[in-house]
Design a protein around this motif. Structure first.
Motif, PDB file in Angstrom:
ATOM      1  N   LEU A 175       0.153 -88.016  30.846  1.00 49.42           N
ATOM      2  CA  LEU A 175       0.275 -87.548  31.886  1.00 49.42           C
ATOM      3  C   LEU A 175       1.049 -85.695  31.857  1.00 49.42           C
ATOM      4  O   LEU A 175       1.382 -85.756  30.454  1.00 49.42           O
ATOM      5  N   PRO A 176       1.177 -84.916  32.821  1.00 50.98           N
ATOM      6  CA  PRO A 176       1.644 -83.807  32.826  1.00 50.98           C
ATOM      7  C   PRO A 176       3.041 -83.282  32.372  1.00 50.98           C
ATOM      8  O   PRO A 176       3.713 -83.854  32.884  1.00 50.98           O
ATOM      9  N   PRO A 177       3.747 -82.743  32.199  1.00 52.08           N
ATOM     10  CA  PRO A 177       4.953 -82.380  32.291  1.00 52.08           C
ATOM     11  C   PRO A 177       5.126 -81.138  33.609  1.00 52.08           C
ATOM     12  O   PRO A 177       6.726 -81.975  33.295  1.00 52.08           O
ATOM     13  N   GLN A 178       4.659 -81.219  34.046  1.00 52.54           N
ATOM     14  CA  GLN A 178       4.836 -80.774  35.676  1.00 52.54           C
ATOM     15  C   GLN A 178       4.074 -81.371  36.347  1.00 52.54           C
ATOM     16  O   GLN A 178       3.089 -82.127  36.136  1.00 52.54           O
ATOM     17  N   PRO A 179       4.274 -81.218  38.022  1.00 54.54           N
ATOM     18  CA  PRO A 179       3.199 -81.900  39.021  1.00 54.54           C
ATOM     19  C   PRO A 179       2.476 -81.521  39.426  1.00 54.54           C
ATOM     20  O   PRO A 179       1.758 -80.943  40.128  1.00 54.54           O
ATOM     21  N   TRP A 180       1.024 -81.202  38.191  1.00 56.51           N
ATOM     22  CA  TRP A 180      -0.390 -80.536  38.424  1.00 56.51           C
ATOM     23  C   TRP A 180      -1.426 -81.767  38.296  1.00 56.51           C
ATOM     24  O   TRP A 180      -0.972 -82.749  38.610  1.00 56.51           O
ATOM     25  N   PRO A 181      -1.889 -80.933  38.947  1.00 56.52           N
ATOM     26  CA  PRO A 181      -3.563 -81.575  39.977  1.00 56.52           C
ATOM     27  C   PRO A 181      -3.989 -82.460  38.828  1.00 56.52           C
ATOM     28  O   PRO A 181      -4.134 -82.092  38.097  1.00 56.52           O
ATOM     29  N   ASP A 182      -4.525 -83.801  39.482  1.00 58.65           N
ATOM     30  CA  ASP A 182      -4.903 -84.221  38.309  1.00 58.65           C
ATOM     31  C   ASP A 182      -6.325 -84.068  37.770  1.00 58.65           C
ATOM     32  O   ASP A 182      -6.650 -84.413  36.731  1.00 58.65           O
ATOM     33  N   GLU A 183      -7.357 -83.394  38.476  1.00 55.00           N
ATOM     34  CA  GLU A 183      -8.089 -83.575  39.248  1.00 55.00           C
ATOM     35  C   GLU A 183      -8.503 -81.481  37.856  1.00 55.00           C
ATOM     36  O   GLU A 183      -9.376 -81.303  37.280  1.00 55.00           O
ATOM     37  N   ALA A 184      -7.303 -80.795  37.445  1.00 53.09           N
ATOM     38  CA  ALA A 184      -7.149 -79.869  36.413  1.00 53.09           C
ATOM     39  C   ALA A 184      -6.602 -80.137  35.773  1.00 53.09           C
ATOM     40  O   ALA A 184      -7.090 -79.500  34.407  1.00 53.09           O
ATOM     41  N   PHE A 185      -6.006 -81.390  34.969  1.00 52.51           N
ATOM     42  CA  PHE A 185      -5.080 -81.732  33.592  1.00 52.51           C
ATOM     43  C   PHE A 185      -6.398 -82.610  32.841  1.00 52.51           C
ATOM     44  O   PHE A 185      -6.480 -84.115  33.758  1.00 52.51           O
ATOM     45  N   LEU A 186      -6.948 -82.796  31.919  1.00 50.87           N
ATOM     46  CA  LEU A 186      -7.940 -82.638  31.252  1.00 50.87           C
ATOM     47  C   LEU A 186      -7.719 -83.178  30.156  1.00 50.87           C
ATOM     48  O   LEU A 186      -6.808 -82.668  29.597  1.00 50.87           O
ATOM     49  N   ALA A 187      -8.097 -84.238  29.529  1.00 48.45           N
ATOM     50  CA  ALA A 187      -8.244 -84.355  28.106  1.00 48.45           C
ATOM     51  C   ALA A 187      -9.332 -85.183  26.933  1.00 48.45           C
ATOM     52  O   ALA A 187     -10.064 -85.689  28.289  1.00 48.45           O
ATOM     53  N   LEU A 188      -9.341 -85.671  26.759  1.00 47.48           N
ATOM     54  CA  LEU A 188     -10.385 -85.455  25.507  1.00 47.48           C
ATOM     55  C   LEU A 188     -10.148 -86.005  24.115  1.00 47.48           C
ATOM     56  O   LEU A 188      -9.657 -85.661  23.364  1.00 47.48           O
ATOM     57  N   SER A 189     -11.213 -87.713  24.121  1.00 49.26           N
ATOM     58  CA  SER A 189     -10.927 -88.257  23.145  1.00 49.26           C
ATOM     59  C   SER A 189     -12.318 -87.417  21.971  1.00 49.26           C
ATOM     60  O   SER A 189     -12.744 -87.764  22.491  1.00 49.26           O
ATOM     61  N   LEU A 190     -11.635 -86.820  20.565  1.00 46.27           N
ATOM     62  CA  LEU A 190     -12.430 -85.991  19.665  1.00 46.27           C
ATOM     63  C   LEU A 190     -12.806 -87.179  18.959  1.00 46.27           C
ATOM     64  O   LEU A 190     -13.665 -86.493  18.277  1.00 46.27           O
ATOM     65  N   ASP A 191     -12.565 -88.322  18.989  1.00 42.38           N
ATOM     66  CA  ASP A 191     -12.849 -89.051  17.519  1.00 42.38           C
ATOM     67  C   ASP A 191     -13.209 -90.593  18.426  1.00 42.38           C
ATOM     68  O   ASP A 191     -13.807 -91.406  17.488  1.00 42.38           O
ATOM     69  N   GLY A 192     -13.144 -90.692  19.997  1.00 38.40           N
ATOM     70  CA  GLY A 192     -14.153 -91.527  20.078  1.00 38.40           C
ATOM     71  C   GLY A 192     -13.064 -92.748  20.685  1.00 38.40           C
ATOM     72  O   GLY A 192     -13.459 -93.808  21.554  1.00 38.40           O
ATOM     73  N   SER A 193     -11.540 -93.017  19.723  1.00 36.69           N
ATOM     74  CA  SER A 193     -10.694 -93.581  19.833  1.00 36.69           C
ATOM     75  C   SER A 193     -10.251 -93.527  21.328  1.00 36.69           C
ATOM     76  O   SER A 193      -9.860 -92.124  22.270  1.00 36.69           O
TER      77      SER A 193
END
Length: 216
Positions: A182-200
């Motif tokens: 979750l973002p610390p502020q109400p940012w758009p879901d489509e703009a707040f992104l994550a990447l699993s660097l190790d596949g976990s």
């Protein structure tokens, strides 16, 4: 700094801001390729080969010039300087430049320490490209090399608040809906992104950024 301004995106082709207040740009380049060196997708005979590498102490002035030129105002340049002096946030070896064939740094991307609740992660921000080299592939080259360096360093999760059409090419997906981050502020879901660097599977929780971002 306050809010999402300066959080990420690439100071590049469009240097635009979306509704979340992030700096965004499409550094128009194609699919994944070798990290070093990387060839621009420009089909002209003068297309350049980018050479991403970790920044050195000699690059510090050039990095500041990149962000001053890529963005309106000094906010991103000042953010990089503040993060560089924050021992809790700065991660040696995870500030990268992309150099032109003559060795001149023309693009910069930075990963610094953030947390998902108490689990360590890295935040991608800011990223900038000198205006004459925007839409040349320099921004994509430096981001790919930086993410690969983070993988090699054992980092598990990367976070970015940025332009939705741009970052999925690096593997980023909506953080909240895909991973429960979750973002610390109400940012758009489509703009707040994550990447699993190790596949976990990344940890669930709320992201806490370094103090320099000014986000609470």
């Amino acid at each position: 700094m306050s809010g999402a301004s300066g959080m990420s995106g690439t100071g590049g082709a469009d240097d635009s801001r979306d509704g979340s207040g992030t700096h965004c740009a499409d550094d128009a380049e194609g699919s994944d390729g070798p990290v070093i060196p990387q060839r621009s997708t420009d089909p002209s005979p003068g297309a350049l080969t980018w050479r991403p590498r970790p920044e050195t102490s000699e690059d510090v002035p050039a990095v500041r010039r990149i962000h001053l030129a890529a963005f309106e105002g000094a906010e991103e340049a000042d953010l990089v300087d503040a993060l560089r002096h924050d021992r809790a946030a700065w991660l040696p070896g995870l500030s990268f430049v992309a150099a032109a064939p003559d060795g001149t740094p023309v693009a910069h991307a930075l990963l610094t320490r953030c947390h998902v609740d108490d689990a360590p992660a890295v935040a991608l921000a800011p990223c900038g490209v000198l205006p004459p080299y925007q839409r040349s592939g320099a921004g994509g080259a430096v981001i790919r090399a930086l993410l690969e360096a983070a993988r090699a360093a054992g980092e598990r999760t990367a976070i970015v608040l940025g332009h939705p059409p741009y970052y999925p090419r690096f593997g980023f997906v909506p953080a909240a809906t895909r991973f429960g981050i979750l973002p610390p502020q109400p940012w758009p879901d489509e703009a707040f992104l994550a990447l699993s660097l190790d596949g976990s599977t990344p940890p669930r929780g709320t992201v806490r950024y370094a103090t320099a971002f000014g986000i609470s």
